[in-house]
Design a protein around this motif. Structure first.
Motif, PDB file in Angstrom:
ATOM      1  N   LEU A  40      13.171  27.146 -11.415  1.00  0.00           N
ATOM      2  CA  LEU A  40      14.285  26.436 -10.640  1.00  0.00           C
ATOM      3  C   LEU A  40      14.972  25.649 -11.712  1.00  0.00           C
ATOM      4  O   LEU A  40      16.118  25.492 -11.782  1.00  0.00           O
ATOM      5  N   ARG A  41      14.116  25.067 -12.712  1.00  0.00           N
ATOM      6  CA  ARG A  41      14.934  24.389 -13.696  1.00  0.00           C
ATOM      7  C   ARG A  41      15.651  25.334 -14.547  1.00  0.00           C
ATOM      8  O   ARG A  41      16.750  24.770 -14.621  1.00  0.00           O
ATOM      9  N   ARG A  42      15.065  26.532 -15.039  1.00  0.00           N
ATOM     10  CA  ARG A  42      16.174  27.324 -15.736  1.00  0.00           C
ATOM     11  C   ARG A  42      17.386  27.536 -14.841  1.00  0.00           C
ATOM     12  O   ARG A  42      18.431  27.845 -15.390  1.00  0.00           O
ATOM     13  N   MET A  43      17.030  28.112 -13.512  1.00  0.00           N
ATOM     14  CA  MET A  43      18.040  28.511 -12.922  1.00  0.00           C
ATOM     15  C   MET A  43      19.134  27.374 -12.762  1.00  0.00           C
ATOM     16  O   MET A  43      20.453  27.579 -12.716  1.00  0.00           O
ATOM     17  N   ALA A  44      18.927  26.081 -12.745  1.00  0.00           N
ATOM     18  CA  ALA A  44      19.724  24.692 -12.735  1.00  0.00           C
ATOM     19  C   ALA A  44      20.641  24.825 -14.107  1.00  0.00           C
ATOM     20  O   ALA A  44      21.703  24.240 -13.894  1.00  0.00           O
ATOM     21  N   ARG A  45      20.490  25.507 -15.027  1.00  0.00           N
ATOM     22  CA  ARG A  45      21.016  25.307 -16.285  1.00  0.00           C
ATOM     23  C   ARG A  45      21.937  26.662 -16.588  1.00  0.00           C
ATOM     24  O   ARG A  45      22.622  26.870 -17.469  1.00  0.00           O
ATOM     25  N   LEU A  46      21.941  27.593 -15.467  1.00  0.00           N
ATOM     26  CA  LEU A  46      22.627  28.785 -15.519  1.00  0.00           C
ATOM     27  C   LEU A  46      24.040  28.876 -15.577  1.00  0.00           C
ATOM     28  O   LEU A  46      24.655  27.784 -14.817  1.00  0.00           O
ATOM     29  N   THR A  47      24.973  29.539 -16.208  1.00  0.00           N
ATOM     30  CA  THR A  47      26.368  29.387 -16.164  1.00  0.00           C
ATOM     31  C   THR A  47      26.727  29.964 -14.799  1.00  0.00           C
ATOM     32  O   THR A  47      26.091  30.820 -14.339  1.00  0.00           O
ATOM     33  N   SER A  48      28.173  30.048 -14.604  1.00  0.00           N
ATOM     34  CA  SER A  48      28.402  30.557 -13.066  1.00  0.00           C
ATOM     35  C   SER A  48      28.438  32.069 -13.363  1.00  0.00           C
ATOM     36  O   SER A  48      27.741  32.709 -12.231  1.00  0.00           O
ATOM     37  N   ALA A  49      28.554  32.563 -14.576  1.00  0.00           N
ATOM     38  CA  ALA A  49      28.454  34.053 -14.575  1.00  0.00           C
ATOM     39  C   ALA A  49      27.201  34.429 -14.683  1.00  0.00           C
ATOM     40  O   ALA A  49      26.822  35.496 -14.078  1.00  0.00           O
ATOM     41  N   GLN A  50      26.265  33.582 -15.209  1.00  0.00           N
ATOM     42  CA  GLN A  50      24.659  34.200 -15.060  1.00  0.00           C
ATOM     43  C   GLN A  50      24.207  33.925 -13.857  1.00  0.00           C
ATOM     44  O   GLN A  50      23.459  35.010 -13.207  1.00  0.00           O
ATOM     45  N   GLN A  51      24.607  32.950 -13.008  1.00  0.00           N
ATOM     46  CA  GLN A  51      24.406  32.942 -11.486  1.00  0.00           C
ATOM     47  C   GLN A  51      24.697  34.234 -10.709  1.00  0.00           C
ATOM     48  O   GLN A  51      23.995  34.580  -9.979  1.00  0.00           O
ATOM     49  N   ALA A  52      25.915  34.399 -10.989  1.00  0.00           N
ATOM     50  CA  ALA A  52      26.469  35.575 -10.102  1.00  0.00           C
ATOM     51  C   ALA A  52      26.002  37.116 -10.394  1.00  0.00           C
ATOM     52  O   ALA A  52      25.475  37.863  -9.507  1.00  0.00           O
ATOM     53  N   TRP A 113      12.857  38.766  -9.365  1.00  0.00           N
ATOM     54  CA  TRP A 113      12.273  38.520  -7.930  1.00  0.00           C
ATOM     55  C   TRP A 113      12.313  36.779  -8.114  1.00  0.00           C
ATOM     56  O   TRP A 113      11.786  36.363  -7.148  1.00  0.00           O
ATOM     57  N   THR A 114      13.426  36.502  -8.457  1.00  0.00           N
ATOM     58  CA  THR A 114      13.835  35.073  -8.559  1.00  0.00           C
ATOM     59  C   THR A 114      14.436  34.810  -7.397  1.00  0.00           C
ATOM     60  O   THR A 114      15.445  35.390  -6.978  1.00  0.00           O
ATOM     61  N   PRO A 115      14.220  33.800  -6.424  1.00  0.00           N
ATOM     62  CA  PRO A 115      14.684  33.126  -5.399  1.00  0.00           C
ATOM     63  C   PRO A 115      16.215  32.461  -6.087  1.00  0.00           C
ATOM     64  O   PRO A 115      16.099  31.670  -6.547  1.00  0.00           O
ATOM     65  N   THR A 116      17.254  33.250  -5.345  1.00  0.00           N
ATOM     66  CA  THR A 116      18.624  32.623  -5.749  1.00  0.00           C
ATOM     67  C   THR A 116      19.426  31.885  -4.872  1.00  0.00           C
ATOM     68  O   THR A 116      20.470  31.508  -5.259  1.00  0.00           O
ATOM     69  N   ASP A 117      18.672  31.612  -3.620  1.00  0.00           N
ATOM     70  CA  ASP A 117      19.509  30.601  -2.791  1.00  0.00           C
ATOM     71  C   ASP A 117      19.292  29.334  -3.310  1.00  0.00           C
ATOM     72  O   ASP A 117      18.242  28.953  -3.258  1.00  0.00           O
ATOM     73  N   PRO A 118      20.359  28.410  -3.535  1.00  0.00           N
ATOM     74  CA  PRO A 118      20.171  27.169  -3.987  1.00  0.00           C
ATOM     75  C   PRO A 118      19.299  26.436  -2.869  1.00  0.00           C
ATOM     76  O   PRO A 118      18.808  25.382  -3.175  1.00  0.00           O
ATOM     77  N   ALA A 119      19.480  26.808  -1.575  1.00  0.00           N
ATOM     78  CA  ALA A 119      18.499  25.825  -0.513  1.00  0.00           C
ATOM     79  C   ALA A 119      17.230  26.095  -0.589  1.00  0.00           C
ATOM     80  O   ALA A 119      16.580  25.487   0.413  1.00  0.00           O
ATOM     81  N   PHE A 120      16.729  27.170  -1.360  1.00  0.00           N
ATOM     82  CA  PHE A 120      15.297  27.694  -1.066  1.00  0.00           C
ATOM     83  C   PHE A 120      14.190  26.494  -1.340  1.00  0.00           C
ATOM     84  O   PHE A 120      13.281  26.826  -0.542  1.00  0.00           O
ATOM     85  N   PRO A 121      14.359  25.738  -2.121  1.00  0.00           N
ATOM     86  CA  PRO A 121      13.457  24.596  -2.194  1.00  0.00           C
ATOM     87  C   PRO A 121      13.219  23.957  -1.081  1.00  0.00           C
ATOM     88  O   PRO A 121      12.181  23.582  -0.477  1.00  0.00           O
ATOM     89  N   THR A 124      12.088  25.853   2.024  1.00  0.00           N
ATOM     90  CA  THR A 124      10.604  26.100   1.830  1.00  0.00           C
ATOM     91  C   THR A 124      10.057  24.787   2.293  1.00  0.00           C
ATOM     92  O   THR A 124       8.724  25.111   2.841  1.00  0.00           O
ATOM     93  N   LEU A 125      10.269  23.633   1.609  1.00  0.00           N
ATOM     94  CA  LEU A 125       9.523  22.293   1.987  1.00  0.00           C
ATOM     95  C   LEU A 125       9.571  22.084   3.475  1.00  0.00           C
ATOM     96  O   LEU A 125       8.536  21.653   4.161  1.00  0.00           O
ATOM     97  N   ALA A 126      10.609  22.287   4.221  1.00  0.00           N
ATOM     98  CA  ALA A 126      10.718  22.263   5.659  1.00  0.00           C
ATOM     99  C   ALA A 126       9.986  23.120   6.358  1.00  0.00           C
ATOM    100  O   ALA A 126       9.326  22.796   7.485  1.00  0.00           O
ATOM    101  N   GLN A 127       9.898  24.332   6.051  1.00  0.00           N
ATOM    102  CA  GLN A 127       8.924  25.500   6.730  1.00  0.00           C
ATOM    103  C   GLN A 127       7.332  25.037   6.365  1.00  0.00           C
ATOM    104  O   GLN A 127       6.982  24.908   7.431  1.00  0.00           O
ATOM    105  N   VAL A 128       7.136  24.467   5.386  1.00  0.00           N
ATOM    106  CA  VAL A 128       5.589  24.001   5.296  1.00  0.00           C
ATOM    107  C   VAL A 128       5.408  22.955   5.895  1.00  0.00           C
ATOM    108  O   VAL A 128       4.039  22.896   6.379  1.00  0.00           O
TER     109      VAL A 128
END
Length: 289
Positions: A40-52, A113-121, A124-128
């Motif tokens: 998740l930390r690495r995903m936060a540093r991705l550019t818009s092109a990398q995220q897409a 297999w990386t979760p790409t939804d920004p709301a994933f964390p 997941t916390l709400a479900q747990v």
């Protein structure tokens, strides 16, 4: 045993093919897969092109080639390869040779297999949290007390993970101010999802506007979620300010997700420290050492 023999016979070389888009001959693409927090930390540093591109790859049930990604995105294959280089290097995408079809070199397939939804964390916390509170209600004699203690344990883990010193054994140094210390507490609590803001009237106070434990209905939040929050706050105050101040945690009776933390430095107690609380607030508990 049979399972051990099968495991030992499996290939252990997880290096990417020599013609992988990343061009690194010894690139370890899945032998050192990062844990979820690092991912998740690495995903936060991705550019818009990398995220897409990552979202596009993750949408495929199987491996996808550079040509297919270029056709879907309308980009030149070289641009796709350049973006793939970064994603593979970050361990967010893996690559492997596709089955040979016809003549020519086999194509490389990319998969994630990386979760790409920004709301994933948060989801997941709400479900747990919801599952845990339901279990406590069904199986524990005093679920509120159990949730409160879980909050205290959570605080200890969070403080340790973020390397926050235990101030119960530390003495303030020169230049220390309670307001400055409280601002650090605000940043810490905000990082946990409590949306902490400075108190509008008291410089040694905070106002929390959120609760990360699956509280989506502000008019009627889960009582165990609020109890877990209270346990966490109690322990955070003990560990970060208990030796220097007494504290009150007060909940807004009309908006239970909103609560105030008011610290009163111990050297001001004798002078009748600042009064706290609003018209719609009621004290929950004092957290004094």
């Amino acid at each position: 045993m049979d399972s051990e023999r099968r495991a030992s016979s499996m290939p252990t070389d997880h290096r990417a093919p020599l013609d992988c888009a990343c061009s690194h001959r010894d690139h370890q693409y899945d032998a050192s897969t990062p844990d979820l927090s690092e991912t998740l930390r690495r995903m936060a540093r991705l550019t818009s092109a990398q995220q897409a591109l990552l979202r596009r790859i993750s949408a495929h049930a199987g491996s996808v080639t550079v040509a297919e990604l270029a056709a879907e995105s309308g980009l030149h294959p070289n641009s796709v390869r350049e973006t793939l280089d970064a994603l593979v290097n970050l361990g967010l995408v893996t690559c492997e040779q596709m089955p040979i079809r016809g003549r020519g070199r086999p194509a490389l397939g990319y998969q994630s297999w990386t979760p790409t939804d920004p709301a994933f964390p948060a989801c997941t916390l709400a479900q747990v949290s919801h599952a845990m509170f339901a279990w406590l209600t069904a199986h524990v004699a005093d679920p509120r007390q159990a949730a409160h203690e879980m909050g205290r344990y959570w605080a200890d883990d969070a403080l340790a993970m973020m390397h926050v010193p235990d101030h119960t054994r530390l003495k303030p140094t020169g230049g220390f101010t309670m307001a400055g210390h409280l601002n650090k507490m605000r940043l810490f609590l905000t990082s946990l999802g409590f949306a902490a803001q400075p108190h509008p009237r008291i410089d040694t106070g905070l106002v929390l506007h959120g609760c990360p434990f699956g509280c989506t209905d502000e008019s009627c939040p889960d009582s165990l979620a609020l109890e877990m929050r209270d346990g966490l706050l109690e322990r955070v105050i003990e560990r970060t300010a208990g030796s220097m101040a007494d504290a009150q945690v007060m909940v807004d009776v009309n908006h239970p997700l909103r609560c105030e933390i008011i610290l009163t430095p111990k050297d001001r107690l004798a002078d009748g420290g600042p009064a706290s609380g609003g018209d719609a607030e009621a004290p929950v508990r004092a957290a004094a050492s």
